[in-house]
Design a protein around this motif. Structure first.
Motif, PDB file in Angstrom:
ATOM      1  N   ARG A 209      67.617 -27.715 -16.618  1.00 29.02           N
ATOM      2  CA  ARG A 209      67.152 -26.804 -15.571  1.00 29.02           C
ATOM      3  C   ARG A 209      68.237 -26.532 -14.549  1.00 29.02           C
ATOM      4  O   ARG A 209      67.999 -25.844 -13.558  1.00 29.02           O
ATOM      5  CB  ARG A 209      65.918 -27.388 -14.862  1.00 29.02           C
ATOM      6  CG  ARG A 209      64.774 -27.760 -15.785  1.00 29.02           C
ATOM      7  CD  ARG A 209      64.214 -26.599 -16.522  1.00 29.02           C
ATOM      8  NE  ARG A 209      63.506 -25.648 -15.667  1.00 29.02           N
ATOM      9  CZ  ARG A 209      62.809 -24.616 -16.103  1.00 29.02           C
ATOM     10  NH1 ARG A 209      62.732 -24.372 -17.403  1.00 29.02           N
ATOM     11  NH2 ARG A 209      62.203 -23.806 -15.264  1.00 29.02           N
ATOM     12  N   LEU A 211      69.756 -28.728 -12.534  1.00 32.06           N
ATOM     13  CA  LEU A 211      69.837 -29.599 -11.363  1.00 32.06           C
ATOM     14  C   LEU A 211      71.023 -30.552 -11.510  1.00 32.06           C
ATOM     15  O   LEU A 211      71.466 -30.847 -12.617  1.00 32.06           O
ATOM     16  CB  LEU A 211      68.543 -30.406 -11.195  1.00 32.06           C
ATOM     17  CG  LEU A 211      67.472 -29.694 -10.364  1.00 32.06           C
ATOM     18  CD1 LEU A 211      67.029 -28.416 -11.045  1.00 32.06           C
ATOM     19  CD2 LEU A 211      66.285 -30.594 -10.130  1.00 32.06           C
ATOM     20  N   TRP A 276      68.821 -25.701  -6.336  1.00 34.01           N
ATOM     21  CA  TRP A 276      69.358 -24.488  -5.702  1.00 34.01           C
ATOM     22  C   TRP A 276      69.674 -24.730  -4.215  1.00 34.01           C
ATOM     23  O   TRP A 276      68.847 -25.261  -3.493  1.00 34.01           O
ATOM     24  CB  TRP A 276      68.333 -23.367  -5.828  1.00 34.01           C
ATOM     25  CG  TRP A 276      68.732 -22.098  -5.139  1.00 34.01           C
ATOM     26  CD1 TRP A 276      68.242 -21.625  -3.964  1.00 34.01           C
ATOM     27  CD2 TRP A 276      69.702 -21.149  -5.599  1.00 34.01           C
ATOM     28  NE1 TRP A 276      68.841 -20.442  -3.656  1.00 34.01           N
ATOM     29  CE2 TRP A 276      69.752 -20.113  -4.643  1.00 34.01           C
ATOM     30  CE3 TRP A 276      70.545 -21.062  -6.725  1.00 34.01           C
ATOM     31  CZ2 TRP A 276      70.586 -19.014  -4.761  1.00 34.01           C
ATOM     32  CZ3 TRP A 276      71.376 -19.965  -6.849  1.00 34.01           C
ATOM     33  CH2 TRP A 276      71.397 -18.957  -5.883  1.00 34.01           C
TER      34      TRP A 276
ATOM     35  N   SER B 191      59.004 -22.536 -11.860  1.00 38.57           N
ATOM     36  CA  SER B 191      60.042 -22.971 -10.939  1.00 38.57           C
ATOM     37  C   SER B 191      61.208 -23.619 -11.689  1.00 38.57           C
ATOM     38  O   SER B 191      61.043 -24.117 -12.799  1.00 38.57           O
ATOM     39  CB  SER B 191      59.438 -23.968  -9.958  1.00 38.57           C
ATOM     40  OG  SER B 191      60.424 -24.465  -9.105  1.00 38.57           O
ATOM     41  N   GLN B 192      62.382 -23.592 -11.077  1.00 40.65           N
ATOM     42  CA  GLN B 192      63.552 -24.238 -11.690  1.00 40.65           C
ATOM     43  C   GLN B 192      63.228 -25.692 -12.036  1.00 40.65           C
ATOM     44  O   GLN B 192      63.590 -26.195 -13.088  1.00 40.65           O
ATOM     45  CB  GLN B 192      64.737 -24.199 -10.716  1.00 40.65           C
ATOM     46  CG  GLN B 192      66.048 -24.686 -11.343  1.00 40.65           C
ATOM     47  CD  GLN B 192      67.190 -24.744 -10.346  1.00 40.65           C
ATOM     48  OE1 GLN B 192      67.009 -24.472  -9.164  1.00 40.65           O
ATOM     49  NE2 GLN B 192      68.377 -25.102 -10.812  1.00 40.65           N
ATOM     50  N   ALA B 296      63.972 -19.596  -6.043  1.00 39.99           N
ATOM     51  CA  ALA B 296      65.250 -18.879  -5.949  1.00 39.99           C
ATOM     52  C   ALA B 296      66.158 -19.232  -7.107  1.00 39.99           C
ATOM     53  O   ALA B 296      66.868 -18.378  -7.644  1.00 39.99           O
ATOM     54  CB  ALA B 296      65.927 -19.213  -4.618  1.00 39.99           C
ATOM     55  N   VAL B 298      65.432 -19.753 -10.053  1.00 42.27           N
ATOM     56  CA  VAL B 298      65.068 -18.998 -11.250  1.00 42.27           C
ATOM     57  C   VAL B 298      65.261 -17.503 -11.011  1.00 42.27           C
ATOM     58  O   VAL B 298      65.749 -16.779 -11.888  1.00 42.27           O
ATOM     59  CB  VAL B 298      63.607 -19.314 -11.643  1.00 42.27           C
ATOM     60  CG1 VAL B 298      63.109 -18.340 -12.694  1.00 42.27           C
ATOM     61  CG2 VAL B 298      63.526 -20.738 -12.160  1.00 42.27           C
ATOM     62  N   ILE B 300      67.469 -16.100  -9.397  1.00 39.35           N
ATOM     63  CA  ILE B 300      68.889 -15.779  -9.536  1.00 39.35           C
ATOM     64  C   ILE B 300      69.239 -15.495 -10.998  1.00 39.35           C
ATOM     65  O   ILE B 300      70.121 -14.675 -11.276  1.00 39.35           O
ATOM     66  CB  ILE B 300      69.759 -16.942  -8.967  1.00 39.35           C
ATOM     67  CG1 ILE B 300      71.156 -16.440  -8.628  1.00 39.35           C
ATOM     68  CG2 ILE B 300      69.838 -18.120  -9.922  1.00 39.35           C
ATOM     69  CD1 ILE B 300      71.208 -15.624  -7.383  1.00 39.35           C
TER      70      ILE B 300
END
Lengths: 333, 333, 333, 333
Positions: A209, A211, A276, B191-192, B296, B298, B300
């Motif tokens: 993802r 991170l 992010w 979500s990310q 955000a 994702v 992006i």
């Protein structure tokens, strides 16, 4: 129809209790709950016969296997306890612990195991007829583990090392199994659902993802004899766990032996990461699992895999086993 | 060299704050921390220009975008706060909140958004020049969402619906975007790193390892305006979460709006399963994340994906987007 | 020797099941585990006779109490399940659910309860001979609760309101119980070990140690009919919880009805505070408890307390009860 | 007006950093957040002057105290970091770490501490004028601890032993302090808000509510030098923790030294109990706290208490200190 796999077991601890009880449980109930692969090369989880068993403790040697698996310090629960309706009629009258658990005597008497390499010939003789020798003793006795592997080589059986001791990681030994056409599987079982597999999955997810891992820790607590051995004696378990995770950003706290947990293992994992905009993401996990079940749930696959490879004449390390091992051939000892 | 993607944004809430601040943060610092795809079709995360922005609240309309993103009820933190060393020289003297956060005025003034379909032609005109219209308003106003999609169709822009309202799931609308050669992406952002993706991963892991799921729950707590809207108005969010999990064994507790959490989201997950021998396995997880960062992170990707598809003349739903959406075309409304 | 307390019970839900099963369990086993006060004014927990029971559902009215407590939607477990060795000889042959649980028929047939105030005289007659009327119906029907209190006044019985409906908080009603020399106990039980008592204890500890509370939340999840009622109908439970905590810094998330939890309640608590130098302290707690046990464990004290006060001629609200109630007389309705 | 208390400090580790920074922080900001007792015998938390400091490491000896508290391996954060608005004007230009943290030089130069009893006379001379000698070195050097106590006896200062080494538990030593009219406080600090106090509170709550404790565990993880010492050297910490809990049903897992936690401590507690009807109650807690803050928050009380007792001529062990100590006089060594 495929013939049952014939297995000899070294170590009559909790893992063997979970394996033996489970085979009986699934045969009797027909349940498919909690099984990784209901069929593997034509063998279902009930299609395994334990033909010999070895232990060192006086409380186990000389007893029927179905009695010995309940001898202390074993503390894996009786699998029938929560399914009283499935008890065989008439079995409740039996006086022995095995009978109470719905297990008729197995007919297999636990024999005394190896203490040094002098006993290899005797052992090779004792396991004659077995297709697979499952080494499920406590970690921390690499010489003994390798002596059993020698016996398997002589007897013509596949060998499975579930401990973190180095057996399959010994290149010369692996070569001899290959040359003999005998499968050699090891080292160190990845539990069916244990800390390593869970931690790994979460770390991989983070990466997928996008991170960024900042830090992570893992605490393992348990109450089995295995845990006690790991805590009290220097061993290769810690390195094996690090091998399994493949990153040095994860810190592994010392194992905690907490007797009241009995055969349950509890793990606490924490992962701190950034997403992010470098904002914080944190993840805390508590896992509770019966440690021996996790071992048995994988052994049941390894046994079928080993028997199948043996029958097919495929010697050496079978690639399909890799997913189940923390320290396969080629990783650090 | 690839030209920057030009995006118009509907909704100047926390997600837009995270997006706009993040683009600036990464441009300025060169950090790669927390980014899913540093490069996507030649575009880095800094290669995006926000060319127009729309909101409804008097506290935001008429302000510079870099000031409006800090207007209440927005409560996403200033991304510079923990990186004081990266402040631009001279920026600290500015009196406006945007300037304090290290953001020079953007030059984009927030315009009043649509309230009904009568405004579609005005909106189409206002977004002229934008390649992508990112719909990032609160969930729960499907008609408004679709009115913006109509404006995108007229203006020749790609459309991204991040809400759980049904837009990309409307077959006739999707067809019209296909025919116009315009990308249409939606619905409902995964979500990310959010509850759905984590829960799904754990459930899949269980299955892979042969465990049997007995029950599971998910609790989501948050303090954003989005959370408040979801709690207070009937909406399609719950169904969208069920779509995302793909099993009815998971129970989703009502969302909890806890203002003191601000832009943080906390989720509690529990999974009860059975492994070998039907023994219990239980897993408890606590996730803490900045909700708007997840959005955000994702958006992006979706913006870059939509701009690229538009430039390539690929209309309709781009398959690459599927991994980022909870309710893509074809799932239940 | 003190005579057994005679109690009539309104509501044959999980709490009554836990109470009735528990009285029998402790009588039979002699166990002292999990009991708050083994002796209270000469009465042990087994010294209570349930002499009448009232319910509204067709599945319960007309049945023996020991059968009715297992009728759906009740889902409190059978207390004998984990203590098979304590089953009475011969009891296993019985066909009714009560008998299976080791409970002989009680001889008390569940009667139809009140629906409106017209039935008060009938009810007063039906509870004749009872010393205590325990009101253990679902929260959310204040008029019904007060109608039962009227019946107790007529019949000369003490009244216990375990729900969050306002009964003991009604000054005029309390005055009439005082004048009649009858104890009136309420409102809203603090569980023997529930979220409120735990949360309160932790908040008090913080304060004692000089930490400053920043924020806190509480999530409650459960699977009983009580939970469903609380979730689906507007009620006084939330206010009662706020009363119990005595601070507005704690946020209480909406209750979650998760049927698979059955009679278990799970609570997630979080506390964020600051200690020396304003550094962060954070505390996360997960509590798992059988909700009806928590109720029964307190009811057993309130019943003995009410019976004793009645026998001593002490009318009105007995101060000793305060520790067990969330909303005693004088708190907000 | 009460005169400031004059204290000499042994050990310039994290606890001393937290203490010294905190005194300055509270003086400067006037904050009352996180303070246990704003006033104690007329002394506020800012009314303490550190007049001498002793350490052994070359990285600290010879430096100004306000610089030495930031020398490695110290890793307690700068208390000003999150309160930039409170920085003194003009202080930001300073080049030394202390100055950056808003701390002007203290004027106290760290001196070399004791290594054996030969140095006692020198030490007695060095602490002349101090009312209190605070022994805040790592646990595990009982002889050194007692040598400092001898120096305090000679110099006429009160002595506080914050380590788990046995000092106040030595009856002959305690008698000599009594006879000299000097206060002696120890052993082993109970943190302002640490694992012991939390665990104890929860166990007491269980008992109060009538629940029966079945089992419990405690895991402590930290990243300070103190933690490393405790993990690597045999010491009296474990026994001291057991003393603090007062029950043998709690199992304490081995301490885990996880460097990335820096000065944070994380504890995982579990409590398994039984309530009414022997039904299960389980409680899982995660505590996150800055370990040195917990120490400083208590030391600030002990110092004021010791100074006051000294001024009042009360020698020996002051009863008011008991609440802050795990192993007071009379408990097991």
């Amino acid at each position: 129809m495929t013939e049952n796999a014939r297995v000899a077991v070294v170590g009559v601890g909790n893992n063997t209790s979970a394996l033996v009880q489970g085979i009986n449980f699934y045969r009797r109930t027909g349940s498919l709950v909690g099984i990784h692969r209901p069929q593997l090369a034509g063998l279902s989880v009930g299609d395994i016969d334990v033909v010999a068993a070895f232990a060192l403790s006086d409380g186990k040697v000389g007893k029927d296997l179905h009695e010995a698996i309940f001898a202390p310090p074993n503390n894996f629960p009786r699998l029938d306890a929560h399914r009283p309706e499935s008890r065989r009629p008439g079995s409740s009258g039996g006086g022995s612990p095995g009978a109470e658990a719905g297990l008729a005597p197995s007919g297999v008497v636990v024999q005394r195991g190896l203490v040094d390499s002098a006993g290899i010939p005797r052992m090779a003789h004792a396991i004659e007829g077995a297709e697979v020798l499952l080494y499920s003793a406590p970690s921390g006795r690499p010489e003994t583990a390798r002596a059993y592997a020698e016996a398997a080589l002589i007897a013509g059986a596949a060998f499975i090392n579930t401990t973190s001791d180095s057996v399959a990681r010994e290149p010369s030994l692996l070569r001899r199994f290959e040359e003999a056409g005998l499968p050699l599987i090891g080292d160190d079982l990845t539990s069916q659902f244990g800390t390593s597999v869970l931690h790994n999955t979460l770390l991989r997810l983070l990466e997928e993802r996008g991170l960024t891992l900042i830090s992570s820790y893992q605490v393992n607590l348990g109450g089995t004899e295995d845990f006690r051995n790991l805590v009290e004696t220097p061993n290769t378990k810690h390195q094996s766990k690090v091998n399994a995770l493949g990153t040095d950003k994860v810190q592994i706290a010392p194992l905690g032996y907490l007797p009241h947990l009995k055969s349950q293992k509890i793990a606490h994992l924490n992962i701190e990461a950034q997403g992010w905009g470098e904002t914080e993401v944190s993840l805390d996990v508590r896992l509770k699992v019966h440690d021996p079940s996790g071992g048995a749930g994988v052994n049941i696959d390894l046994i079928r895999l080993a028997a199948t490879a043996l029958r097919d004449g495929r010697g050496g390390y079978p690639a399909e086993a890799a997913v189940h091992l923390k320290s396969p051939p080629g990783t650090a000892v």
